[in-house]
Design an enzyme around this catalytic site. Sequence first.
Site, short mmCIF file in Angstrom:
data_model
loop_
_atom_site.label_atom_id
_atom_site.label_comp_id
_atom_site.label_asym_id
_atom_site.label_seq_id
_atom_site.Cartn_x
_atom_site.Cartn_y
_atom_site.Cartn_z
N LYS A 184 13.80 -12.67 -15.94
CA LYS A 184 15.17 -13.09 -15.61
C LYS A 184 15.85 -13.67 -16.84
O LYS A 184 15.34 -14.60 -17.48
CB LYS A 184 15.15 -14.14 -14.49
CG LYS A 184 14.84 -13.51 -13.14
CD LYS A 184 14.69 -14.55 -12.08
CE LYS A 184 15.97 -14.79 -11.32
NZ LYS A 184 15.75 -15.75 -10.20
C1 E4P Z 1 16.94 -15.82 -6.97
O1 E4P Z 1 16.64 -14.98 -7.80
C2 E4P Z 1 17.91 -16.89 -7.23
O2 E4P Z 1 17.54 -17.62 -8.36
C3 E4P Z 1 18.08 -17.77 -6.00
O3 E4P Z 1 18.29 -16.93 -4.89
C4 E4P Z 1 19.19 -18.80 -6.15
O4 E4P Z 1 19.41 -19.42 -4.91
P1 E4P Z 1 20.26 -20.77 -4.72
O5 E4P Z 1 21.68 -20.49 -5.06
O6 E4P Z 1 20.07 -21.12 -3.29
O7 E4P Z 1 19.67 -21.78 -5.68
#
Ligand code: E4P
Length: 287
Positions: free
Chosen positions: A113
């Site tokens: 990521k």
């Molecule tokens: C997943 O890849 C994301 O980092 C995650 O869904 C973020 O979620 P949030 O906005 O609830 O922190």
Amino acid sequence: MQHKNFSTKIFLDSGNPKETEQILSELGFLDGQTTNPTLIAKNPEVQKRLVDGLKFSADEVLRFYREVVETISGMMPAGSVSIEVYADKNTTARAMIEQGKKMFSWIPNAHIKLPITHAGLEAAEEMVKEGVRVNMTLCFSQSQAAAVHAATQGAQKGQVFVSPFIGRLDDIGENGMSLIENILRLYSSGDDHVEVLTASVRSREHFLRSLQIGSDISTAPYAILSEWSKEGAPMPKNDFKYDPPNFTAISYQTLDLDQPWQSFDLYHPLTDKGLERFAADWNALIM
Ligand code: E4P
């Protein structure tokens, strides 16, 4: 329960392998898992350590992250496991590439990521050419998604994900789910090398809507997948209507995917805010 071959791949959004184990036993399958610094910070072992007044050294916290993703990867060798690089607003592309390549070697099924910033896209452009799989995160606009498509031209299908964060758009009164629809529409004129991963899913309605509109991937927290599994993992019924509160719709923009990625507007305040939060949650673990 057998995998029902939905057109949407189902991921768990969690930094806790115990939740992976639990969902695998409840649902019978998972196509992958997403993690991020905040989710790792929420891992019960990390929390216990902090309550005991113990923090990690920078190396220890990375070792812990590695152990977590190794455990998850072992539970789903054919799935994808997203591992996020540490990045704040000053992190260079070079630093992201260095970290990202190391992380990519941790497990055979990693997606790395990277944030959708200038440095993150520069890193992605280079890493994709070297065969690294990437998940471009903190996406809040169609032009950021267009830049991801352009920066990763030539990648194999499955090598690149883009993660629009719908819950965080909802939080500011914008209909996050409409961004997913817009990006799917934009990408329908592309070559299909980027998969749209619906992230920041906060409700059963978000999740079902992502299946209804055919997001390539949807990642949801434990509670949502567990509830869905108890219902028999149904596809949304024909009369399912996604009815968000009084949000501002995000209108579709016509964009040319063949333009250089640097020509797209990469700025979104929630990307900056998201970077700050991930970095702060990570730094809070380190002595
Ligand atoms: C997943 O890849 C994301 O980092 C995650 O869904 C973020 O979620 P949030 O906005 O609830 O922190």
